[in-house]
Structures are given as C-alpha cells and as structure tokens.
Design a protein around this motif. Structure first.
Motif, PDB file in Angstrom:
ATOM      1  N   LEU A  20       0.813  -1.212   0.000  1.00 25.15           N
ATOM      2  CA  LEU A  20       0.000   0.000   0.000  1.00 25.15           C
ATOM      3  C   LEU A  20       0.852   1.272   0.000  1.00 25.15           C
ATOM      4  N   GLU A  50      -4.462   3.565  -4.282  1.00 22.14           N
ATOM      5  CA  GLU A  50      -5.235   2.403  -3.826  1.00 22.14           C
ATOM      6  C   GLU A  50      -5.414   2.442  -2.313  1.00 22.14           C
ATOM      7  N   LEU A  86      -9.009   2.519  -0.569  1.00 24.21           N
ATOM      8  CA  LEU A  86      -9.374   1.494   0.404  1.00 24.21           C
ATOM      9  C   LEU A  86      -9.790   2.139   1.727  1.00 24.21           C
ATOM     10  N   ALA A 141     -10.087  -6.902  -1.079  1.00 26.44           N
ATOM     11  CA  ALA A 141      -8.727  -6.387  -0.925  1.00 26.44           C
ATOM     12  C   ALA A 141      -7.749  -7.512  -0.601  1.00 26.44           C
ATOM     13  N   GLU A 143      -6.946  -9.633  -3.545  1.00 20.50           N
ATOM     14  CA  GLU A 143      -6.076  -8.948  -4.496  1.00 20.50           C
ATOM     15  C   GLU A 143      -4.635  -8.899  -3.993  1.00 20.50           C
ATOM     16  N   LEU A 165      -7.711  -3.136  -5.666  1.00 21.02           N
ATOM     17  CA  LEU A 165      -8.276  -3.704  -4.451  1.00 21.02           C
ATOM     18  C   LEU A 165      -9.788  -3.865  -4.509  1.00 21.02           C
TER      19      LEU A 165
END
Length: 429
Positions: free
Chosen positions: A275, A281, A285, A306, A309, A363
């Motif tokens: 992340l 992303e 999220l 998430a 992924e 995600l």
C-alpha cells in the motif's frame, strides 16, 4: 530513489530477458528476488513450459497450473523421490517433508485433511474472531505507544503464531521458539539449500518434534475440545476409523504451524508494504473502509476483495511442485513419466490471459480466481482462517494508522518460494 520505489525496483526489459534466458532456480540473482515478475512475463510469453537446467519443468501460465492442480492422479504431491537426495536418507527434514499433509497423496492426505478441516469449520473460525480482534488491538496499542515499529516483527508475524498456537493448544509460555523453527523448516524448501540451512532445518525439526512429543502426551491425559482443538482431533482420529501414527501426528502438527505461519505473515506484511507503493489504492481502500464502517457485511466484502487482491498481486507462496507419474502433455509440451514440475504461482497470478491489467493492484477487483491457495484436492485447508486474519489485521491497522509511513526501505526475505519481508520499519502517524 524514494522508499516506495525501493520496495519493488523496476527491471528493464533487456535485463528481464537476460535472466529468463539463463534462469536457474538454484542460482538466482538478487534483482530477481526483488522483482521476479518481469522475468515471469518473459517466460509466459516465450517459453511457458520451460525445461530447467536440472531437467525439471517450470510452468508459468494460469491455465497450465490449473490443469496440473486438477489432475492429482497424473501429478503427484508425494516428494519422496525428489526430497531423498536433497535432504539425505533418514534425515529429520526428509521425515517431516515427506510425512506432512501438503507433500502427500491420498489416502494419508485425505485422512489428515479431513481431521484438520473438522476443526476449521465456518462456525469454529467465526468463534475465533473476537480473540483475533483482541490480539490485533493489543499489538496496535503497543505500536501506538511506541509511535511505530516494524510491520513484520511487531505486527504481521505476531498474529499467525498466536492463532496457530491457540489451534494446537500450545501454552503461551512455550510459543517463543515457534517462529524460528517454522522459518528454518520452510527455508529448507528453497530450490537452493546451503549446508547451514540444512543443519538449521534438521535441528529445528528435532527440537520441534521433541517439544510436541511432550505436548501430545499431556493432551492425551487432558484432552481439549475437539471442535476447536486441532491437536485433540488429530490424536483421536476419525470416530471408528483409522488413527494417525505417532510420526504422522507429530509431523502434521509441525506442518500446521508452518502452513499457517509464514504465508499469513507474508499476506499481512506484503499488503501493508504494498500500500505504500500504491498510495491511490490506499486512499481508495481507506475511503471504502470508512464508508462501510457501520455495515459489517459491506466492510467484510470490501476487505475480502482487498485481501484476495493482495494474495494475487504478491502471492505469499510463489512456487509449488508436482511429479508426473505417467507420460503426459502440458501446454502442448510432452512430459515423461517421472518429470518434476514446478508450478510458478506468482507468474500464473499475473497472467493477462486470466486477469485484466495483472500488474496493477486493484483492491476492488472482482471474480478474482487467483491460485495463491492452490487449487483442487490440495487447496489450502486453512484458507478461510488466513482470509479472516488478513481482513481483521489489515482493516484494524489502517483504521488506527491511516497515515503510517515506512521509515526505511523494507528488507525482503530473499526467498524464491516464499515472498515476503523480514523487516519493514514504519512510523505510526
């Protein structure tokens, strides 16, 4: 170079082609460990069923891996032929890795898997959630008090050891050596095994099984709840059916720790490091977590997508192995009986024939049929538990520390089979 750019450094196309042309899993360059995906892309396009220098075969296409996973009659998981010369006849590592669930075929595989799955029912896993939340929040409290720490040592690695320790009923005071034993035993699965790794792996099997011998003797005298205590279920065996031998019992307890430890550590650690490479992303999220915070089902769906992924994008387990017991064909290439096959999960999970924009972290990706947990009869028995750990750990970390940042470049584990980090220092802002 920024810290984010240092996590997965770019590889030029000429360099990827150079590594692919000379690829030997027993002798890999450091830039492959840092970023193997450009090399996998070259192999998928040019030589998806690749004959390796040792005579084995490397598969990198999603469809070819699924074919092998589905055909458990032709492609054996039994590793006695492969591991005897690697570890040496009679060695502790050989005994462990040829007796555990993952490296065996039916009927042993069927018996052990059935016993383990009986303690990993949907209800049993749901019952673990309150304890998992308490564990995660306690770790986050300590991190907050310190202003940061290490994403791996202080968080990701601390969660699965406790969960698996609970499953086996290992007393808290005895859990200190578990992670070291697991890392050493799994480290011996790498394609290239140094004498130091072999010695440490053998010693770890001996020490772990010696400890388990005492634990099993105590559990026979004081059984736990077989609905939640995997060790009690394994000791009792099937009602009216066959019980595990002493060696089968001990080695599959070792396997349960190993299977549930490093891969889940890598899932959580890889996700939180990843992340930092994908800030958009991360922001998206965080927004979805906030939007769904009062709707439990919606938040579970957000985190489930998430987690899957993260598993696809940075598969915790990058390689699997099978042996062809009969002459066959994969991807249009004939294989002889006895052929050793390496399944490149990391490559298959980025196959553009299966996944749209596979090198992009998405995600919110739907219909994500990744192979991080394998497929077929050997699909990971603990996948529901791993997903629960990932959902709870990542969501609660992000809610507590939405502006966390790495303070040093993270240190990778330097393994081809298991992809993760050893250290990832961060500030909890």
């Amino acid at each position: 170079m920024t810290l984010a750019a240092a996590i997965t450094p770019a590889m030029t196309p000429p360099r990827a082609r150079e590594i692919a042309a000379e690829l030997d899993l027993r002798d890999l360059p450091q830039d492959f460990y840092a970023n193997p995906y450009p090399v996998y892309a070259v192999l998928r396009e040019r030589e998806p069923v690749r004959r390796m220098p040792d005579g084995s075969w490397l598969l990198t296409r999603y469809a070819d891996l699924v074919q092998v996973y589905r055909d458990a009659h032709t492609f054996s998981s039994d590793k006695k032929v492969e591991f005897t010369p690697k570890y040496g006849p009679g060695s502790p590592l050989l005994q462990h890795h040829t007796t555990s669930l993952v490296f065996n075929d039916p009927p042993l595989h069927t018996r052990v898997r059935k016993l383990i799955m009986g303690a990993l029912t949907r209800r049993a896993i749901a019952d673990m959630e309150p304890g998992l939340v308490t564990l995660v929040d306690g770790l986050l409290d300590r991190i907050e008090a310190a202003g940061g720490g290490d994403l791996i040592e202080d968080f990701a690695a601390a969660i699965p050891v406790e969960i698996i320790g609970n499953l086996l009923g290992v007393p808290h005071a005895d859990r200190g050596p578990l992670r070291g034993w697991s890392l050493a035993i799994l480290g011996a699965l790498e394609p290239r095994l140094t004498p130091e790794q072999q010695e440490l792996g053998n010693r770890s099997v001996v020490e772990f099984t010696a400890y388990l011998t005492e634990l099993v003797a105590d559990r026979r005298q004081h059984p736990g709840d077989p609905e939640h205590d995997v060790l009690t279920r394994l000791i009792r065996g099937e009602a009216g059916g066959e019980q595990l031998t002493g060696a089968e019992l001990l080695q599959n307890c070792v396997f349960i720790l190993n299977a549930g430890h490093e891969t889940t550590t890598n899932l959580i650690g890889n996700a939180l490091v990843c992340l930092q490479e994908w800030p958009l992303e991360l922001a998206a999220l965080l927004a979805r977590i906030e939007e769904s915070r009062h709707d439990r089902a919606a938040q579970e769906n957000v985190m489930a997508a998430a987690v899957d992924e993260f598993l696809r994008f940075e598969s915790s387990n990058q390689l699997g192995n099978r042996r062809a017991v009969a002459a066959c064909e994969v991807g249009g290439v004939p294989l002889d009986a006895g052929a050793l096959v390496t399944l490149c999960i990391g490559a298959a999970n980025r196959d553009p024939a299966q996944f749209r924009e596979p090198d992009r972290l998405d995600l919110a990706r739907q219909d994500n049929r990744h192979l991080a947990f394998g497929f077929g009869i050997h699909q990971c028995a603990g996948l529901s538990l791993a997903r629960l750990e990932g959902r709870i750990a990542i969501a609660r970390f992000l809610r507590r520390f939405p502006r966390y940042r790495l303070t040093q470049a993270p240190q990778r584990g330097g393994r081809a089979r298991f992809r993760g980090f050893l250290h990832a220092p961060f500030a909890a802002q």
